[in-house]
Write a protein that holds these residues in place. Structure first.
Motif, PDB file in Angstrom:
ATOM      1  N   GLY A   1      13.324  -8.325   2.163  1.00 26.96           N
ATOM      2  CA  GLY A   1      13.088  -7.278   1.167  1.00 26.96           C
ATOM      3  C   GLY A   1      11.624  -6.990   0.930  1.00 26.96           C
ATOM      4  O   GLY A   1      11.267  -6.366  -0.081  1.00 26.96           O
ATOM      5  N   TYR A   2      10.760  -7.451   1.840  1.00 26.48           N
ATOM      6  CA  TYR A   2       9.325  -7.198   1.662  1.00 26.48           C
ATOM      7  C   TYR A   2       9.028  -5.724   1.942  1.00 26.48           C
ATOM      8  O   TYR A   2       9.504  -5.150   2.921  1.00 26.48           O
ATOM      9  CB  TYR A   2       8.537  -8.095   2.618  1.00 26.48           C
ATOM     10  N   THR A   3       8.255  -5.152   1.055  1.00 26.53           N
ATOM     11  CA  THR A   3       7.813  -3.763   1.234  1.00 26.53           C
ATOM     12  C   THR A   3       6.305  -3.747   1.400  1.00 26.53           C
ATOM     13  O   THR A   3       5.582  -4.487   0.724  1.00 26.53           O
ATOM     14  CB  THR A   3       8.206  -2.906   0.024  1.00 26.53           C
ATOM     15  N   GLU A   4       5.856  -2.903   2.311  1.00 25.25           N
ATOM     16  CA  GLU A   4       4.432  -2.844   2.621  1.00 25.25           C
ATOM     17  C   GLU A   4       3.653  -2.271   1.446  1.00 25.25           C
ATOM     18  O   GLU A   4       4.094  -1.346   0.782  1.00 25.25           O
ATOM     19  CB  GLU A   4       4.218  -1.965   3.857  1.00 25.25           C
ATOM     20  N   GLY A   5       2.500  -2.884   1.183  1.00 25.55           N
ATOM     21  CA  GLY A   5       1.671  -2.446   0.077  1.00 25.55           C
ATOM     22  C   GLY A   5       1.889  -3.248  -1.200  1.00 25.55           C
ATOM     23  O   GLY A   5       1.385  -2.866  -2.255  1.00 25.55           O
ATOM     24  N   THR A   6       2.663  -4.357  -1.130  1.00 20.00           N
ATOM     25  CA  THR A   6       2.885  -5.214  -2.288  1.00 20.00           C
ATOM     26  C   THR A   6       2.368  -6.612  -1.994  1.00 20.00           C
ATOM     27  O   THR A   6       2.267  -7.017  -0.832  1.00 20.00           O
ATOM     28  CB  THR A   6       4.373  -5.281  -2.645  1.00 20.00           C
ATOM     29  N   THR A   7       2.068  -7.390  -3.024  1.00 21.54           N
ATOM     30  CA  THR A   7       1.597  -8.770  -2.864  1.00 21.54           C
ATOM     31  C   THR A   7       2.801  -9.695  -2.784  1.00 21.54           C
ATOM     32  O   THR A   7       3.786  -9.525  -3.524  1.00 21.54           O
ATOM     33  CB  THR A   7       0.726  -9.164  -4.056  1.00 21.54           C
ATOM     34  N   VAL A   8       2.737 -10.664  -1.872  1.00 20.93           N
ATOM     35  CA  VAL A   8       3.847 -11.600  -1.670  1.00 20.93           C
ATOM     36  C   VAL A   8       3.279 -12.954  -1.254  1.00 20.93           C
ATOM     37  O   VAL A   8       2.219 -13.038  -0.623  1.00 20.93           O
ATOM     38  CB  VAL A   8       4.825 -11.040  -0.601  1.00 20.93           C
TER      39      VAL A   8
END
Length: 561
Positions: A64-71
């Motif tokens: 569920g990782y979306t580009e442009g977010t911190t993880v």
């Protein structure tokens, strides 16, 4: 590591054991563009090329990782691929799909655990058959124990991080919903504003705008009072929310008390260590007594002394490890405290945002009700104005019809007036002609009178009848010439000229009588009979052949015209 790096390594230790798998924790910021070909390698310090890695693993991201977010995520290096224990320093390096270095960790080393440090004894309580609790001593590798504790702390940290991420996501969703609601409210507000402007433009055309604006002013005052009451309610809600924040602070204090209890447990453990040291001292005293009793067994005593020295070293090592564990625990407690404080701050921010959102919704609802109320009032005003406009239009239509009728009558009267003016001008022209004719006639009559007087003077009284007949014939010629002039004029001028002719056909002696004095007029018929009588009966006596020719010659010589 760069100051503005897109990837950050976290919780990098100074020592790692090659017999146990190594976990590398890292964070991907919103500026980093992750790819499935990104990898993390273990490099020896002083490396110059990306190909000089010792081992590597793929840099993965959670589902569920979306580009442009911190993880945050973790990469695992298996024990079989790790370097051997030595004093050489290594570091983690994050490389993207292009081969560019995105981040570097601090240096660390791989070392082998000491023989005495490999095992650890733990006490475990177990229920026996008789219901009594029995204590079991478990021998576990220290690395495994530390690894399990580290995993537990990491799991706790991951759980806290997930909770924090969820709180952030909830806050973002709340902000997005508030933004959407704000946009919808702005659209509705803009639409209402446009409607209100249209209504106001329509209302400006009416003459009763001032009175109704005063009514609107009173309505606005009433809505302001309602808004003030709503604001007071919101202030009360804000006070309740502050009470909730105070309760959260109390909960934070409770958590701090729990941490203090954990510190108390640490102190208890330290007291136990002290008891063990006191017991060891007691053992030393026993050893001294045994030395007194058994002087013969010196070799055994020396062996026991060596064992005691070894146990002293072990105890010192245990003390150092306990100190390290205490510092690590304090560090983890401090991190937990910071995380809890951050969670409390986030909850406070969320509560403030909720308060602001509620206030905005309340203000929006108030404004919407006020605008609806104003719109209803404006609609009623428009209906009244439309009714009045219809009445005025009907009245204007009636006035227009009356005006058209009056204009038609005026046109007719103008036509009649124009015709009358034309006739009047014609009559004036004819009258001028008649006046000129009269003047000429008067002049001619005066000439005739002078001629008649001259004739009377010359001929005497016996020739009066001939002179009168001659004057009558001359007047008849003048009347014929006037009639010819009258025939060229309009019918009305003809009638007026005919009337003048009738008035002028009177006896020529009438003019003479009017000019000479106050003699009465003589009828024209009497004159005709009188003139006709000498023509018939007395013609032989009056008409003298010898006198006619000189008279005619004198008349012809005299200026008659």
């Amino acid at each position: 590591m760069d100051k503005q790096s897109a990837v950050v390594f976290r919780n990098v230790g100074q020592l790692y054991f090659p017999q146990i798998r190594v976990e590398c924790h890292y964070s991907l910021t919103s500026e980093h563009r992750w790819s499935s070909n990104d990898w993390i390698g273990i490099f020896q310090m002083g490396w110059s090329s990306v190909k000089q890695y010792h081992t590597y693993t793929w840099a993965l991201v959670p589902e569920g990782y979306t580009e442009g977010t911190t993880v945050d995520y973790c990469a695992v290096f298996q024990a079989s691929y790790l370097p051997r224990p030595s004093a050489v320093e290594y570091q983690f390096v994050y490389v993207n799909k292009v081969g560019k270095v995105c981040a570097r960790s601090r240096p660390f080393t791989f070392c082998a655990p000491k023989p005495l440090e490999e095992l650890e004894t733990l006490k475990e309580e177990q229920d026996g058959e008789d219901g009594e609790e029995e204590e079991l001593l478990l021998v576990i590798p220290r690395a495994q124990l530390l690894q399990s504790r580290l995993e537990q702390s990491l799991k706790k940290q991951a759980g806290l991080q997930k909770a924090l991420d969820e709180a952030k996501k909830e806050a973002e969703t709340e902000t997005e919903t508030s933004k959407r609601a704000r946009l919808e409210w702005e659209r509705e507000r803009q639409a209402m504003k446009e409607e209100i402007t249209e209504l106001r433009d329509n209302l400006r055309q009416s003459c009763e705008m001032l009175k109704r604006l005063e009514e609107k002013h009173t309505d606005i005052k009433y809505s302001q009072e309602i808004q003030i009451s709503e604001l007071r309610k919101l202030v009360a809600e804000k006070g309740e929310n502050q009470q909730q924040v105070q309760e959260l602070r109390d909960e934070v204090k409770v958590l701090a008390d729990r941490e203090e209890q954990a510190n108390m447990e640490l102190q208890r453990l330290k007291e136990r260590v002290k008891k063990m040291s006191s017991q060891m001292k007691h053992d030393e005293e026993k050893r001294k007594s045994l030395q007194v009793e058994i002087e013969a067994s010196a070799a055994e005593v020396q062996g026991l002394q060596e064992q005691l020295e070894a146990s002293d070293h072990v105890a010192e090592a245990l003390r150092k490890e306990l100190r390290d564990l205490g510092t690590q625990r304090n560090h983890t407690h401090a991190e937990l405290h910071q995380v809890r404080l951050q969670v409390a701050q986030l909850t406070l921010q969320l509560s403030d945002q909720d308060l602001a959102l509620r206030e905005e919704r309340a203000t929006w609802a108030l404004e919407r009700e006020a605008y609806r109320h104003a719109a209803e009032i404006d609609k009623k005003k428009l209906q009244d104005l439309s009714c009045e406009l219809q009445r005025k239009e009907e009245w204007l239509q009636e006035e227009r019809t009356e005006r058209d009728n009056l204009e038609a009558e005026l046109g007719r009267e103008k036509m009649v007036l124009c015709k009358a003016k034309g006739e009047l001008q014609e009559l004036k022209a004819a009258l001028r002609k008649v006046q000129k004719g009269r003047e000429q006639e008067q002049l001619h009559k005066q000439d005739l009178v002078t001629c008649i007087r001259q004739l009377e003077m010359k001929l005497g009284i016996g020739q009066e009848t001939k002179i009168k007949q001659y004057a009558f014939n001359a007047s008849l010629q003048i009347l014929q010439s006037e009639r010819e002039l009258a025939h060229s004029a309009t019918p009305r001028s003809a009638s007026s000229s005919f009337f003048l002719e009738e008035s002028s056909t009177s006896n020529p002696t009438e003019t003479l009588n009017q000019s000479e004095g106050d003699e009465p007029p003589v009828d024209s018929q009497g004159e005709k009979t009188q003139l006709s009588k000498p023509q018939t009966g007395e013609g032989k006596q009056l008409i003298l052949p010898e006198l006619v020719n000189p008279v005619l010659s004198e008349l012809a010589d005299s200026p008659m015209w």
